[in-house]
Design a protein around this motif. Structure first.
Motif, PDB file in Angstrom:
ATOM      1  N   GLU A  84      -2.513   5.076 -59.544  1.00 50.46           N
ATOM      2  CA  GLU A  84      -2.866   5.142 -60.768  1.00 50.46           C
ATOM      3  C   GLU A  84      -3.118   3.606 -61.301  1.00 50.46           C
ATOM      4  O   GLU A  84      -2.256   2.720 -61.031  1.00 50.46           O
ATOM      5  N   THR A  89      10.703  14.398 -57.455  1.00 51.89           N
ATOM      6  CA  THR A  89      11.386  15.253 -57.119  1.00 51.89           C
ATOM      7  C   THR A  89      10.904  16.451 -56.118  1.00 51.89           C
ATOM      8  O   THR A  89      11.577  17.472 -56.110  1.00 51.89           O
ATOM      9  N   SER A 106      13.990  12.813 -50.620  1.00 57.58           N
ATOM     10  CA  SER A 106      15.326  12.416 -50.518  1.00 57.58           C
ATOM     11  C   SER A 106      16.030  12.196 -51.832  1.00 57.58           C
ATOM     12  O   SER A 106      16.982  12.061 -51.890  1.00 57.58           O
ATOM     13  N   ASN A 107      15.082  12.582 -53.058  1.00 53.92           N
ATOM     14  CA  ASN A 107      15.564  12.615 -54.314  1.00 53.92           C
ATOM     15  C   ASN A 107      16.729  13.618 -54.365  1.00 53.92           C
ATOM     16  O   ASN A 107      16.598  14.705 -53.710  1.00 53.92           O
ATOM     17  N   ARG A 108      17.683  13.386 -54.846  1.00 50.90           N
ATOM     18  CA  ARG A 108      18.860  14.226 -55.163  1.00 50.90           C
ATOM     19  C   ARG A 108      18.664  15.293 -56.085  1.00 50.90           C
ATOM     20  O   ARG A 108      19.282  16.371 -56.209  1.00 50.90           O
ATOM     21  N   VAL A 109      17.586  14.850 -57.099  1.00 51.02           N
ATOM     22  CA  VAL A 109      17.314  16.003 -58.120  1.00 51.02           C
ATOM     23  C   VAL A 109      16.067  16.504 -57.424  1.00 51.02           C
ATOM     24  O   VAL A 109      14.994  15.830 -57.346  1.00 51.02           O
ATOM     25  N   SER A 128       3.256  12.968 -67.946  1.00 47.54           N
ATOM     26  CA  SER A 128       2.893  13.447 -66.486  1.00 47.54           C
ATOM     27  C   SER A 128       4.037  13.438 -65.637  1.00 47.54           C
ATOM     28  O   SER A 128       5.151  12.961 -65.911  1.00 47.54           O
ATOM     29  N   ASP A 163       4.715   2.241 -56.794  1.00 50.04           N
ATOM     30  CA  ASP A 163       5.276   2.228 -58.032  1.00 50.04           C
ATOM     31  C   ASP A 163       6.974   2.283 -57.984  1.00 50.04           C
ATOM     32  O   ASP A 163       7.617   2.440 -58.933  1.00 50.04           O
ATOM     33  N   CYS A 222      13.929  20.765 -62.534  1.00 47.44           N
ATOM     34  CA  CYS A 222      14.718  20.797 -63.664  1.00 47.44           C
ATOM     35  C   CYS A 222      14.338  21.921 -64.547  1.00 47.44           C
ATOM     36  O   CYS A 222      14.519  21.789 -65.758  1.00 47.44           O
ATOM     37  N   MET A 228       4.048   7.842 -58.956  1.00 50.08           N
ATOM     38  CA  MET A 228       5.543   8.211 -58.535  1.00 50.08           C
ATOM     39  C   MET A 228       5.389   7.987 -57.071  1.00 50.08           C
ATOM     40  O   MET A 228       5.964   8.985 -56.276  1.00 50.08           O
ATOM     41  N   ASN A 284       0.306   5.915 -67.769  1.00 46.12           N
ATOM     42  CA  ASN A 284       1.570   6.569 -67.738  1.00 46.12           C
ATOM     43  C   ASN A 284       2.345   6.573 -69.164  1.00 46.12           C
ATOM     44  O   ASN A 284       3.542   6.693 -69.226  1.00 46.12           O
ATOM     45  N   CYS A 302       8.842   4.633 -57.760  1.00 45.48           N
ATOM     46  CA  CYS A 302       9.612   5.695 -58.226  1.00 45.48           C
ATOM     47  C   CYS A 302       9.425   7.052 -57.179  1.00 45.48           C
ATOM     48  O   CYS A 302       8.208   7.436 -56.843  1.00 45.48           O
ATOM     49  N   MET A 303      10.568   7.743 -56.868  1.00 49.73           N
ATOM     50  CA  MET A 303      10.503   8.949 -55.938  1.00 49.73           C
ATOM     51  C   MET A 303      10.617  10.064 -56.790  1.00 49.73           C
ATOM     52  O   MET A 303      11.372  10.481 -57.821  1.00 49.73           O
ATOM     53  N   LEU A 323       4.268  18.073 -64.318  1.00 47.86           N
ATOM     54  CA  LEU A 323       5.338  17.592 -65.223  1.00 47.86           C
ATOM     55  C   LEU A 323       6.759  18.051 -64.792  1.00 47.86           C
ATOM     56  O   LEU A 323       6.793  19.414 -64.444  1.00 47.86           O
ATOM     57  N   ILE A 324       7.858  17.469 -64.759  1.00 41.30           N
ATOM     58  CA  ILE A 324       9.008  17.715 -64.726  1.00 41.30           C
ATOM     59  C   ILE A 324       9.419  18.292 -65.871  1.00 41.30           C
ATOM     60  O   ILE A 324       9.200  18.300 -67.194  1.00 41.30           O
TER      61      ILE A 324
END
Lengths: 383, 383
Positions: free
Chosen positions: B259, B218, B44-47, B383, B213, B77, B172, B378, B215-216, B111-112
């Motif tokens: 992690e 992409t 559901s992340n918008r990115v 990563s 953690d 991205c 993430m 991290n 963090c959502m 990796l993004i």
């Protein structure tokens, strides 16, 4: 320079035996008037410590004669006995100072869920009263420290009047007030409504935008006391700007002393459709553990910035997001921008700029990196 | 036991040279039918990464012939070129398998903000097709690993039909899908609407409640493919329960491999006015860094639990909150309960129970502790 910088205030900070290590743990700030106008803002956490419940009531009539602050115990989640202990503290202070109990604000900080050694605290109050002085601000600022490594004080002086202040806070720093206790004093002659407005305007842009670890305290309190001793009534705008300046300075000191931090991170969000959007995006970035680890490792990992932005409801098009780290636009139009090798992250100060390309509003938030030292500090003992 | 446990599926996992370390990095799962019904849920992340945009389209008609997954790069991205690379991957796969391009789902992880070495990826596809086999599930599960330390697979078999699956994810990890890629396969004969409902019912209670953690990602994608090769059409309830069982098992494997984690934390919220309240409270606790550090230090710091609860909008009275850690009710009625010294936290598994005393609804969420190892992992490389 401290909470006694303004005329009409005395303070003291002593060791009452509340902290197990024997350090200073009890501070008193007294407003000697002629005015006793005051304003306060408190944590928005719904679980609130006994002293927060009490001090909210005290502030209701806009009048405070004295503030008592103890470190070494938060007096939060302590049931009816906790309320009793707070009341006893106010009552004893009032007796010693010959003021009304309802004009004594109380703040506590330390471990949640532990009763205060109230006998030692009340005995300590007598000692503290004996030591009250216009030079006592420095001691007071030390007595309110918990995991803080340095005392935090600030002051500004304008034509004929001064604002001074002290703060404590190093962990559990988050919004709806960063976790902190702050006492500000001024000798300006202003009523409590003006103080309240100036204080809220200032905290909204300063302490409320400090988000060290996303954790919100049960004890946050920021008080502003005015003695009127200068007999000067400044213009609102001038006074509000000065309050904000002191709050900003203290907020920066909090971030610089955040537990385990090795980087101070300023997050500027521009091009937002609204200020609320800018704050929401900034806060989401400030709370992203993966990004905070990357900054610790001096890695300009902008992908983690974008994944944080993507969790918000702010207006933006993912293909129009731009991100700069220390001035290098590593992300342009939602994709790869300037070479990330160009980013120099060796300084302690790191600046992340996000352009949402969705409007003209902006906001700045402050946070710090996530480090092994933070983990150590918060896992090795109860705090 | 893996993604090829169900009849009608083959898979392969090879090293295509996408990962710098030469490890397996390209997985293919093929549904040989007779049915090609499929369902998917996405971040559901918008990115969102290019493969997420693509696979959403592929799933629109409820039909998938093959899934290609690469590790070594998230293709998020990455602008128009990223979309182009995803399309080329689907097109090449379709050509090699003689299926429609629009029936090939793509997932990427890594990796993004870095373009994939698409030439190597496309060449690798040819090798992968040569290696497709009903025994290939194990290799495929290894090829999708990033920071995972172990491959994650699961399966259940009922009368005449089977569900198998594989998952990757270690950091993430958060809501709206924990950050992960998951492919589930079944030989049950069911149409895509039934698959979709069963998958959503299952992910809502399993992956959506894993919050390692906060963090959502992409790139989150969970796919369920049905071949119909068993010619058995199970009752919905039985099928849905089996899907949930596999998702639950894979979700637990994700948490256990998070992690740097040294503790697996189960948070059960009971006595809630609504299930949403229970989830909100559970998530707030799961994301509290200070609490996660305390658990790491085997400190039953229930004050941090209460301060996390207090940040939510859930219905509760602070004076009626009860908290147990590993079965010891250390907080009763919002105050001190049983002796915290009674709490044994030496096991890896930690259970926090919160009773909101506000109703009859409940929810369980899973997280892990916050450790120096997480910070190291991290902060030391991208990563």
């Amino acid at each position: 320079m401290s909470v006694t910088a303004a005329r009409g205030f005395t303070a003291a900070g002593i060791a009452a035996g509340i902290k197990e290590n024997g350090g200073k743990d009890l501070a008193v700030v007294v407003n000697h008037g002629p005015s006793h106008a005051a304003a306060g803002v408190f944590t928005s956490n719904r679980v609130q410590a006994a002293p927060v419940h009490w001090s909210r009531q005290v502030l209701a009539d806009g009048k405070v004669r004295a503030v008592v602050i103890n470190s070494g115990g938060a007096n939060a989640c302590t049931g009816p006995k906790g309320i009793e202990d707070t009341y006893a503290t106010a009552e004893t202070t009032a007796g010693l100072l010959d003021v009304d109990t309802e004009d004594v604000a109380i703040c506590s900080t330390g471990l949640i869920g532990v009763l205060l050694p109230v006998g030692r605290l009340l005995t300590g109050l007598e000692t503290a009263m004996d030591r009250l002085s216009a030079a006592g601000g420095e001691d007071a600022s030390r007595a309110i420290m918990t995991t803080d490594s340095v005392p935090k004080t600030s002051s500004v002086t304008r034509e004929g009047w001064t604002i001074g202040g002290m703060a404590k806070g190093a962990g559990m720093l988050a919004p709806g007030l960063a976790t902190m206790l702050v006492v500000l004093t001024t000798d300006a002659a202003l009523d409590s409504d003006v103080l309240d407005k100036a204080l809220r305007d200032a905290t909204r842009l300063t302490f409320d935008r400090v988000d060290s670890d996303g954790c919100m305290s049960t004890n946050d309190t920021v008080l502003l006391l005015a003695s009127g001793a200068s007999e000067v009534t400044p213009e609102y705008a001038e006074f509000a700007a000065a309050v904000r300046e002191v709050c900003d300075d203290l907020g920066q000191q909090l971030i610089r002393d955040a537990e385990g931090a090795s980087k101070d991170i300023e997050i500027e969000v521009v091009g937002a459709a609204s200020e609320d959007d800018a704050v929401e995006v900034g806060r989401s970035i400030a709370r992203n553990n993966l990004l905070k680890c990357a900054i610790h490792g001096e890695d300009p990992n902008w992908g983690r910035v974008l994944s944080a932005i993507g969790t918000t409801k702010a207006a933006f098009d993912p293909n129009q997001l731009n991100v700069a780290i220390n001035g290098v636009w590593v992300c342009k139009n939602g994709g790869v921008g300037e070479d990330r090798e160009l980013v120099d992250m060796t300084d302690r100060a790191v600046r992340i700029t996000v352009d949402l390309s969705a409007g003209t509003q902006s906001a700045i938030l402050w946070t710090n990196d996530l480090t092994a030292a933070y983990v150590h500090e918060n896992s090795e003992y109860s705090s």
